[in-house]
Write an enzyme that holds these catalytic residues in place. Sequence first.
Site, PDB file in Angstrom:
ATOM      1  N   CYS A 171       0.797  -1.240   0.000  1.00  0.00           N
ATOM      2  CA  CYS A 171       0.000   0.000   0.000  1.00  0.00           C
ATOM      3  C   CYS A 171       0.829   1.291   0.000  1.00  0.00           C
ATOM      4  CB  CYS A 171      -0.903   0.056   1.212  1.00  0.00           C
ATOM      5  SG  CYS A 171      -1.935  -1.378   1.425  1.00  0.00           S
ATOM      6  N   ARG A 223       5.476   0.038  -5.501  1.00  0.00           N
ATOM      7  CA  ARG A 223       5.351  -0.724  -4.260  1.00  0.00           C
ATOM      8  C   ARG A 223       4.432  -1.934  -4.410  1.00  0.00           C
ATOM      9  NH1 ARG A 223       6.816   2.549   0.203  1.00  0.00           N
ATOM     10  NH2 ARG A 223       5.374   1.504   1.593  1.00  0.00           N
ATOM     11  N   TRP A 241      -2.902  -2.773  -1.516  1.00  0.00           N
ATOM     12  CA  TRP A 241      -2.476  -4.157  -1.780  1.00  0.00           C
ATOM     13  C   TRP A 241      -3.315  -4.998  -0.837  1.00  0.00           C
ATOM     14  CZ3 TRP A 241      -0.045  -8.326   0.669  1.00  0.00           C
ATOM     15  CH2 TRP A 241       0.572  -9.259  -0.172  1.00  0.00           C
ATOM     16  N   ASN A 293      -2.216   1.985   5.719  1.00  0.00           N
ATOM     17  CA  ASN A 293      -1.297   0.893   5.351  1.00  0.00           C
ATOM     18  C   ASN A 293      -1.092   0.040   6.588  1.00  0.00           C
ATOM     19  OD1 ASN A 293      -0.954   2.290   3.029  1.00  0.00           O
ATOM     20  ND2 ASN A 293       1.217   2.756   3.323  1.00  0.00           N
ATOM     21  N   GLY A 294      -1.023  -1.269   6.410  1.00  0.00           N
ATOM     22  CA  GLY A 294      -0.765  -2.138   7.549  1.00  0.00           C
ATOM     23  C   GLY A 294      -1.977  -3.003   7.848  1.00  0.00           C
ATOM     24  N   GLU A 320      19.345 -16.716  -6.495  1.00  0.00           N
ATOM     25  CA  GLU A 320      18.904 -15.370  -6.869  1.00  0.00           C
ATOM     26  C   GLU A 320      18.472 -15.329  -8.346  1.00  0.00           C
ATOM     27  OE1 GLU A 320      18.021 -12.847  -5.390  1.00  0.00           O
ATOM     28  OE2 GLU A 320      18.289 -11.154  -6.736  1.00  0.00           O
ATOM     29  N   LYS A 323      14.744 -14.304  -9.577  1.00  0.00           N
ATOM     30  CA  LYS A 323      14.484 -13.227 -10.547  1.00  0.00           C
ATOM     31  C   LYS A 323      13.567 -13.734 -11.648  1.00  0.00           C
ATOM     32  CE  LYS A 323      15.365 -10.611  -8.719  1.00  0.00           C
ATOM     33  NZ  LYS A 323      15.934 -10.447  -7.429  1.00  0.00           N
ATOM     34  N   GLU A 373       9.861 -14.483 -10.374  1.00  0.00           N
ATOM     35  CA  GLU A 373       8.998 -13.382  -9.944  1.00  0.00           C
ATOM     36  C   GLU A 373       8.560 -12.482 -11.089  1.00  0.00           C
ATOM     37  OE1 GLU A 373      10.836 -11.044  -6.835  1.00  0.00           O
ATOM     38  OE2 GLU A 373      12.733 -11.016  -7.867  1.00  0.00           O
ATOM     39  N   HIS A 391      20.785 -35.694  -6.047  1.00  0.00           N
ATOM     40  CA  HIS A 391      19.966 -36.211  -4.943  1.00  0.00           C
ATOM     41  C   HIS A 391      18.471 -35.978  -5.174  1.00  0.00           C
ATOM     42  CE1 HIS A 391      23.532 -37.143  -2.659  1.00  0.00           C
ATOM     43  NE2 HIS A 391      23.991 -35.939  -2.939  1.00  0.00           N
ATOM     44  N   LYS A 415       6.801  -4.193  -3.428  1.00  0.00           N
ATOM     45  CA  LYS A 415       8.207  -3.837  -3.257  1.00  0.00           C
ATOM     46  C   LYS A 415       8.589  -3.804  -1.786  1.00  0.00           C
ATOM     47  CE  LYS A 415      12.197  -2.485  -4.715  1.00  0.00           C
ATOM     48  NZ  LYS A 415      13.034  -3.578  -5.258  1.00  0.00           N
TER      49      LYS A 415
HETATM   50  C1  F6R Z   1      13.132 -10.072  -4.863  1.00  0.00           C
HETATM   51  C2  F6R Z   1      12.613  -9.119  -3.940  1.00  0.00           C
HETATM   52  C3  F6R Z   1      12.140  -9.574  -2.602  1.00  0.00           C
HETATM   53  C4  F6R Z   1      12.830  -8.750  -1.504  1.00  0.00           C
HETATM   54  C5  F6R Z   1      12.269  -9.119  -0.132  1.00  0.00           C
HETATM   55  C6  F6R Z   1      12.968  -8.380   0.983  1.00  0.00           C
HETATM   56  O1  F6R Z   1      13.485  -9.486  -6.063  1.00  0.00           O
HETATM   57  O2  F6R Z   1      12.583  -7.955  -4.213  1.00  0.00           O
HETATM   58  O3  F6R Z   1      12.382 -10.925  -2.435  1.00  0.00           O
HETATM   59  O4  F6R Z   1      14.191  -8.986  -1.580  1.00  0.00           O
HETATM   60  O5  F6R Z   1      10.902  -8.824  -0.087  1.00  0.00           O
HETATM   61  O6  F6R Z   1      12.827  -7.008   0.850  1.00  0.00           O
HETATM   62  P1  F6R Z   1      13.775  -6.003   1.610  1.00  0.00           P
HETATM   63  O7  F6R Z   1      15.144  -6.183   1.097  1.00  0.00           O
HETATM   64  O8  F6R Z   1      13.216  -4.653   1.269  1.00  0.00           O
HETATM   65  O9  F6R Z   1      13.669  -6.318   3.065  1.00  0.00           O
END
Ligand code: F6R
Length: 617
Positions: A2, A27, A74, A100-101, A490, A494, A497, A513, A612
Amino acid sequence: MCGIVAYVGHREACPLVIKGLKRLEYRGYDSAGVALMNGHGLKIYKKKGKVAALEHELDGKETHATIGMGHTRWATHGEPNDVNAHPHYSFHRKLAIIHNGIIENYAAIKQALLKKGHTFSSDTDTEVLGQFIEDIWEHQAGASNAGTLEDAVRLALQEVVGAYAIVIMNEADPTQLIAARKGSPLVIGVGENEFFLASDATPIVEYTKDVIYLNDYEIAVIKDGTLKVVTLDNTTTTPYVHKIELELEAIEKGGFDHFMLKEIFEQPRSIADSMRGRVQADDATLQLGGLRDYLDKLAKSKRIVIIGCGTSWHAGLVAEYIFEELARIPVEVEYASEFRYRNPIIKEGDIVIAISQSGETADTLAAIELAKSKGATIFGVCNVVGSSIARATDAGAYTHAGPEIGVASTKAFTAQVTVLTLMALAAAKRKGTISDSLFRQLLAELESIPAKVEKVLQAADKIKEIAYIFTYARNFIYLGRGLNFPVALEGALKLKEISYIHAEGYPAAEMKHGPIALIDEDMPVVVIATKDSSYEKIVSNIQEVKARKGRVIAITTEGDTHLPGIVDFTIEIPKVHEVLVPLVSVVPLQLLAYDIAVMRGRNVDQPRNLAKSVTVE
Ligand code: F6R
């Protein structure tokens, strides 16, 4: 997750709020709305979908106002639709609220209000909070000790369990905005006879550089052009006005098709920025201002526990190798969401390092509070200056990667790994576990990383060609060993997502395994096979994949003439010291994921269901 924007002053509020909501789109959200107040009263407009749909809804409406607020939602309580979108009116429509929250005890409050005859139009906890505040306010007004709206907000929030950043508009006062926070960020921009409120500084930066970060349990009351901050127990505080350094260009696409691509290409600069003023390879000096008073404690620590989520957790896994290798300190890396619900053993001399790009991740924040309550010293590695996690930690180092707008984390990862490497080097030096020559060599190598990343970026066209071939693959496996194992995780994250392709990362030797059963001629396998201590081993793992007809895309070290003869595709990266290789080897994986997602027509910067800044658990 949000987003909040609000304004009161002399400008047209509606376009300003809409523009602010667009700045917060990154976000993640599924509906948007605004509340505006003018001679015709307090009006709310809201719509499921993007801010563009809300703009369409506003077409032809009377939107003139110099006070207003907007929200991107959100969904948590209730599906994403027009009714559940914020803002919400209170029961008698005297107030409008955005939030928010999560209000955890909203059901009990709702029951009490239902008994009093209230009805609700949405499924949200936010509407409950708005009605609760109005109810207290009306109740007070009828009593002999008639209170103000500010008092009602304070009393209501004293009863609330959960996390919130809220803004309230009062139909009776076109100069008044009341905001409060606990656990969700809220920034106040201070202009000339005008105030801005937002979830982060991005909607504010083009109007003023003077901001106040509201603290937990604080209420901001803006009225008749003045700002007052009080705590929940009614103590007036003097807010500190920070000067933000954020520039407008940093939050715009700058000619790139997507923020994610811009951020991938920014890495030579962002990695350099994360070392700026800290590393002097010429005279072998390394200084981390935020650690100065705690370096001894870090160097003498018996154990380091690293916590984070998602990509930040992956950066922690890289750091585990580096701290153990250089500083000989045992490291455990844990998902913050798991750590917070265990009863973790924290002993004297343990250090907890919390990693977070946004600095607002609810699970990481809660894990920090738990570790603190057990007496741990907490270090933070955050990107967003002034964020909740940065403020909750005892010491730490900002990553200085600049704003990351694309939901998929890219430059934040490389900046986190850079800063964690510097921390490990500083601890190793203080502890005497690294030779002068290796220390000097690694600092010099670090300084060469931006140029090496730049070189990888020059292979962007080749990576695009490979992406084209695999655009419609249904699964991917990513393999790596040692420091490249977290890079494999990672790379897989990427891809999944932003392209929604199922992808898994594995330590290469683990493949036999279980996952090896998946390999056939339809399975693309991305292997990070750089020339380092496990090179021979990973070549054997590649042979195992090829023997089962898997299609291998290998990330290789420049000059490797052996692997091109075995695998289907190679992407070369420059030779880098083994300890620093993730900083470079991750870049082609970011580009590969980006290209595949674009070719599949995905919304790269705002992938479905993702936020985000994950401010709910
Ligand atoms: C992946 C991604 C998420 C964040 C995770 C932690 O691309 O963006 O997996 O890494 O939500 O977020 P932060 O780093 O803001 O605590």
